[in-house]
Design an enzyme around this catalytic site. Sequence first.
Site, PDB file in Angstrom:
ATOM      1  N   CYS A   2       0.825  -1.206   0.000  1.00 38.04           N
ATOM      2  CA  CYS A   2       0.000   0.000   0.000  1.00 38.04           C
ATOM      3  C   CYS A   2       0.865   1.264   0.000  1.00 38.04           C
ATOM      4  O   CYS A   2       1.988   1.266   0.491  1.00 38.04           O
ATOM      5  CB  CYS A   2      -0.911   0.013   1.209  1.00 38.04           C
ATOM      6  SG  CYS A   2      -1.882  -1.490   1.423  1.00 38.04           S
ATOM      7  N   ARG A  27       2.331   0.654  -5.967  1.00 37.06           N
ATOM      8  CA  ARG A  27       2.385  -0.060  -4.689  1.00 37.06           C
ATOM      9  C   ARG A  27       1.056  -0.733  -4.352  1.00 37.06           C
ATOM     10  O   ARG A  27       1.024  -1.680  -3.571  1.00 37.06           O
ATOM     11  CB  ARG A  27       2.761   0.902  -3.559  1.00 37.06           C
ATOM     12  CG  ARG A  27       4.168   1.445  -3.649  1.00 37.06           C
ATOM     13  CD  ARG A  27       4.421   2.442  -2.536  1.00 37.06           C
ATOM     14  NE  ARG A  27       4.425   1.791  -1.240  1.00 37.06           N
ATOM     15  CZ  ARG A  27       5.514   1.522  -0.535  1.00 37.06           C
ATOM     16  NH1 ARG A  27       6.704   1.836  -1.022  1.00 37.06           N
ATOM     17  NH2 ARG A  27       5.441   0.954   0.645  1.00 37.06           N
ATOM     18  N   TRP A  74      -3.425  -2.231  -1.503  1.00 38.15           N
ATOM     19  CA  TRP A  74      -3.298  -3.605  -1.968  1.00 38.15           C
ATOM     20  C   TRP A  74      -3.882  -4.472  -0.867  1.00 38.15           C
ATOM     21  O   TRP A  74      -3.372  -4.512   0.249  1.00 38.15           O
ATOM     22  CB  TRP A  74      -1.837  -3.952  -2.227  1.00 38.15           C
ATOM     23  CG  TRP A  74      -1.624  -5.297  -2.841  1.00 38.15           C
ATOM     24  CD1 TRP A  74      -1.720  -5.616  -4.159  1.00 38.15           C
ATOM     25  CD2 TRP A  74      -1.261  -6.497  -2.159  1.00 38.15           C
ATOM     26  NE1 TRP A  74      -1.440  -6.950  -4.342  1.00 38.15           N
ATOM     27  CE2 TRP A  74      -1.158  -7.526  -3.123  1.00 38.15           C
ATOM     28  CE3 TRP A  74      -1.016  -6.831  -0.827  1.00 38.15           C
ATOM     29  CZ2 TRP A  74      -0.812  -8.828  -2.799  1.00 38.15           C
ATOM     30  CZ3 TRP A  74      -0.681  -8.134  -0.502  1.00 38.15           C
ATOM     31  CH2 TRP A  74      -0.582  -9.117  -1.497  1.00 38.15           C
ATOM     32  N   ASN A  98      -0.282   0.848   6.087  1.00 41.11           N
ATOM     33  CA  ASN A  98       0.386  -0.155   5.271  1.00 41.11           C
ATOM     34  C   ASN A  98       0.902  -1.227   6.207  1.00 41.11           C
ATOM     35  O   ASN A  98       1.632  -0.928   7.152  1.00 41.11           O
ATOM     36  CB  ASN A  98       1.546   0.471   4.487  1.00 41.11           C
ATOM     37  CG  ASN A  98       2.300  -0.552   3.648  1.00 41.11           C
ATOM     38  OD1 ASN A  98       1.808  -1.640   3.401  1.00 41.11           O
ATOM     39  ND2 ASN A  98       3.504  -0.194   3.225  1.00 41.11           N
ATOM     40  N   GLY A  99       0.517  -2.488   5.972  1.00 43.75           N
ATOM     41  CA  GLY A  99       0.980  -3.571   6.822  1.00 43.75           C
ATOM     42  C   GLY A  99      -0.163  -4.467   7.254  1.00 43.75           C
ATOM     43  O   GLY A  99      -1.238  -4.468   6.654  1.00 43.75           O
ATOM     44  N   GLU A 479      12.848 -17.680 -14.085  1.00 40.39           N
ATOM     45  CA  GLU A 479      12.420 -16.291 -14.239  1.00 40.39           C
ATOM     46  C   GLU A 479      11.467 -16.128 -15.424  1.00 40.39           C
ATOM     47  O   GLU A 479      10.471 -15.391 -15.346  1.00 40.39           O
ATOM     48  CB  GLU A 479      13.641 -15.379 -14.398  1.00 40.39           C
ATOM     49  CG  GLU A 479      13.347 -13.954 -14.834  1.00 40.39           C
ATOM     50  CD  GLU A 479      12.490 -13.166 -13.862  1.00 40.39           C
ATOM     51  OE1 GLU A 479      12.073 -12.045 -14.238  1.00 40.39           O
ATOM     52  OE2 GLU A 479      12.209 -13.640 -12.740  1.00 40.39           O
ATOM     53  N   LYS A 483       7.681 -14.629 -15.125  1.00 44.56           N
ATOM     54  CA  LYS A 483       7.198 -13.480 -15.880  1.00 44.56           C
ATOM     55  C   LYS A 483       5.894 -13.801 -16.599  1.00 44.56           C
ATOM     56  O   LYS A 483       4.960 -13.006 -16.607  1.00 44.56           O
ATOM     57  CB  LYS A 483       8.247 -13.040 -16.918  1.00 44.56           C
ATOM     58  CG  LYS A 483       9.341 -12.193 -16.385  1.00 44.56           C
ATOM     59  CD  LYS A 483       8.824 -10.815 -15.961  1.00 44.56           C
ATOM     60  CE  LYS A 483       9.739 -10.227 -14.908  1.00 44.56           C
ATOM     61  NZ  LYS A 483       9.630 -10.848 -13.600  1.00 44.56           N
ATOM     62  N   GLU A 486       2.977 -14.229 -14.099  1.00 43.87           N
ATOM     63  CA  GLU A 486       2.663 -12.971 -13.418  1.00 43.87           C
ATOM     64  C   GLU A 486       1.708 -12.103 -14.222  1.00 43.87           C
ATOM     65  O   GLU A 486       0.766 -11.537 -13.665  1.00 43.87           O
ATOM     66  CB  GLU A 486       3.948 -12.159 -13.190  1.00 43.87           C
ATOM     67  CG  GLU A 486       4.743 -12.528 -11.971  1.00 43.87           C
ATOM     68  CD  GLU A 486       5.940 -11.617 -11.808  1.00 43.87           C
ATOM     69  OE1 GLU A 486       6.169 -11.171 -10.676  1.00 43.87           O
ATOM     70  OE2 GLU A 486       6.657 -11.356 -12.793  1.00 43.87           O
ATOM     71  N   HIS A 502      12.852 -36.867 -15.163  1.00 44.25           N
ATOM     72  CA  HIS A 502      12.524 -37.286 -13.797  1.00 44.25           C
ATOM     73  C   HIS A 502      11.109 -36.865 -13.399  1.00 44.25           C
ATOM     74  O   HIS A 502      10.815 -36.735 -12.211  1.00 44.25           O
ATOM     75  CB  HIS A 502      13.543 -36.711 -12.811  1.00 44.25           C
ATOM     76  CG  HIS A 502      14.923 -37.252 -13.020  1.00 44.25           C
ATOM     77  ND1 HIS A 502      15.297 -38.520 -12.625  1.00 44.25           N
ATOM     78  CD2 HIS A 502      16.016 -36.705 -13.621  1.00 44.25           C
ATOM     79  CE1 HIS A 502      16.559 -38.724 -12.952  1.00 44.25           C
ATOM     80  NE2 HIS A 502      17.020 -37.635 -13.557  1.00 44.25           N
ATOM     81  N   LYS A 602       3.971  -4.200  -6.175  1.00 41.60           N
ATOM     82  CA  LYS A 602       5.369  -4.002  -6.528  1.00 41.60           C
ATOM     83  C   LYS A 602       6.303  -4.296  -5.363  1.00 41.60           C
ATOM     84  O   LYS A 602       7.327  -4.945  -5.525  1.00 41.60           O
ATOM     85  CB  LYS A 602       5.566  -2.559  -7.006  1.00 41.60           C
ATOM     86  CG  LYS A 602       6.965  -2.264  -7.523  1.00 41.60           C
ATOM     87  CD  LYS A 602       7.275  -3.057  -8.770  1.00 41.60           C
ATOM     88  CE  LYS A 602       8.627  -2.750  -9.338  1.00 41.60           C
ATOM     89  NZ  LYS A 602       8.957  -3.654 -10.454  1.00 41.60           N
TER      90      LYS A 602
END
Length: 607
Positions: A2, A27, A74, A98-99, A479, A483, A486, A502, A602
């Site tokens: 946030c 954010r 968020w 925020n938290g 990665e 991506k 996401e 395997h 983010k």
Amino acid sequence: MCGIIGILGQGQVANSLLEGLQRLEYRGYDSAGLATLVNGHILRRRAEGKLVNLAERLTADPLDGDIGIGHTRWATHGIPNEINAHPHATDRVALVHNGIIENYQMLRDELVSRGHFFQSDTDTEVVAVLVTDYLRQGLTPKEAVGKSLAKIEGAFALAIVFAGEHNLMIGARRGSPLAVGYGDGEMYLGSDAMALASLTRQICYLEEGDWVIVTRDGATIYDNAGELVNREVRETKTSGALIGKGNYRHFMEKEIFEQPAVVGDTLHSLINPATKSIHLPDLPFDLATVPRITVIACGTASYAGHVAKYWLEQLARIPVELDIASEFRYREAPLPAGGVALFVSQSGETADTLAALRYCREQGQHIVSVVNVVESSIARASDVVLHTHAGPEIGVASTKAFTTQLTVLACFAVAAARARGTIDGPREAELAYALTEVPSRMTEILTHDEALRGIARTVAEARDVLYLGRGVSYPMALEGALKLKEISYIHAEGYAAGEMKHGPIALIDDDVPVIVLAPTDDLFEKTVSNVQEVIARGGKVIFFSDQPGVDRLADAAYASLALPTVDPFVTPLLYAVPIQLLAYHTAVLKGTDVDQPRNLAKSVTVE
């Protein structure tokens, strides 16, 4: 996570609050809101969804007031809607947070038993009601907040205003960052310097457990024990200019195309072009005698750390332990005397990474951080800061921050190898030269944008996608898969190519694209053998290699892309670009929100 902004102004503050939230929208973007005081009364405007919805609300129903707070959310507790949007308020208090308040249910039950009512499903509202309860008992705002902070458990940054108090704002931080901004007859609070960049360059960062009484005359800061303390006021380097997309459709696209420039800037800070040697900042330890390096990060940054593990072990012959911060912080890892803990973070505020850093500090480790924000909490807690010069990264999916992290880590690995005598001067010069070539080779890859858009049409139709690589290409496969999922919401997994037989090979059929990262290094032939196993089972192989590698596979691949031939040491930096572009174009074809994908933020400043 946030975003928070607060302004004690000399004129109307709503527009400045909104502009600050625009800087912080990366954010959080589930909902947003403002609260101001008008004739002593708390007024609010809140809206579900993107910040543009709040802007439209303010256009239709403006908000006056010379003191106010703003928030872009968020969601943690409570679904994203207007009722759960911040600021939360009673008739006496409005606040943004925020938290996570870990003991909110216990506090909520206690307050309900005393006759208080709650309107939202959030953990945050309990703080507003708790402060109000103390105010109704006759405590001053300072006393009420002080007693409330003593009862709250969890992580938080708070900005609080009070009905009837036009020259007072109180802020607090525990586990989440909060900065105080100093102006000319005005004062500010913000979750980071970005929020305050257009208002002031004079910033004071609260330390863990601090809380602050802010008036237009200045700020009075107390530590966790309630003792008066002084914190350094410094000039922030964050630009006051709003970050725009220019001619690009999305921030992510813009940031992908900025990579040659920002990687070049990062290299210039670490490589002496005349001597072709690496120059790190002064270190409080000797790289030649370090017994072990522990690399700790989250998400994309952890994959940069994974690549660094290969580099450091192969090139510098240093044992490296790699862990994701959210696991490391709880497993009580034994750490060697004189060891180095290396932390990688774009924001420098990731909660799990910060907690891991504190543990490593307690264990006597030297702390090195690779961060993009030099004024961040992680940077300020480090012995050595290796700055990535990526500039502000707005897209949630990391691109240029990742490649600049790789750039810094590559230089660190070369410097470590030289210090330990595992490479000589000529080899250091070769590697430094290979690194200096990366920006121009990246520019070459960006010219393949249209070809990657064509490949993305196949990927966009898939339900599942696999990425394969060996050696340093293995973490790049991880990665690439991250991506894709996401921003396109397609299920994707990265595997070490040798692990296909395997288990994962059972997933292969003609509906599964398999994206292979295979530069012509010492492991190339082994990777090609794994590719042939995939092709034999009908998998659609999308093959990324250099021209000799593409020629080696001939027409067996469903699609291929020839990348520049470079020293194998720097291939992770280059192969990052096509996997980013492929994910980007796939997401655009799928019609997803590329810059602000669902459920993601983010900077993750809560567990």
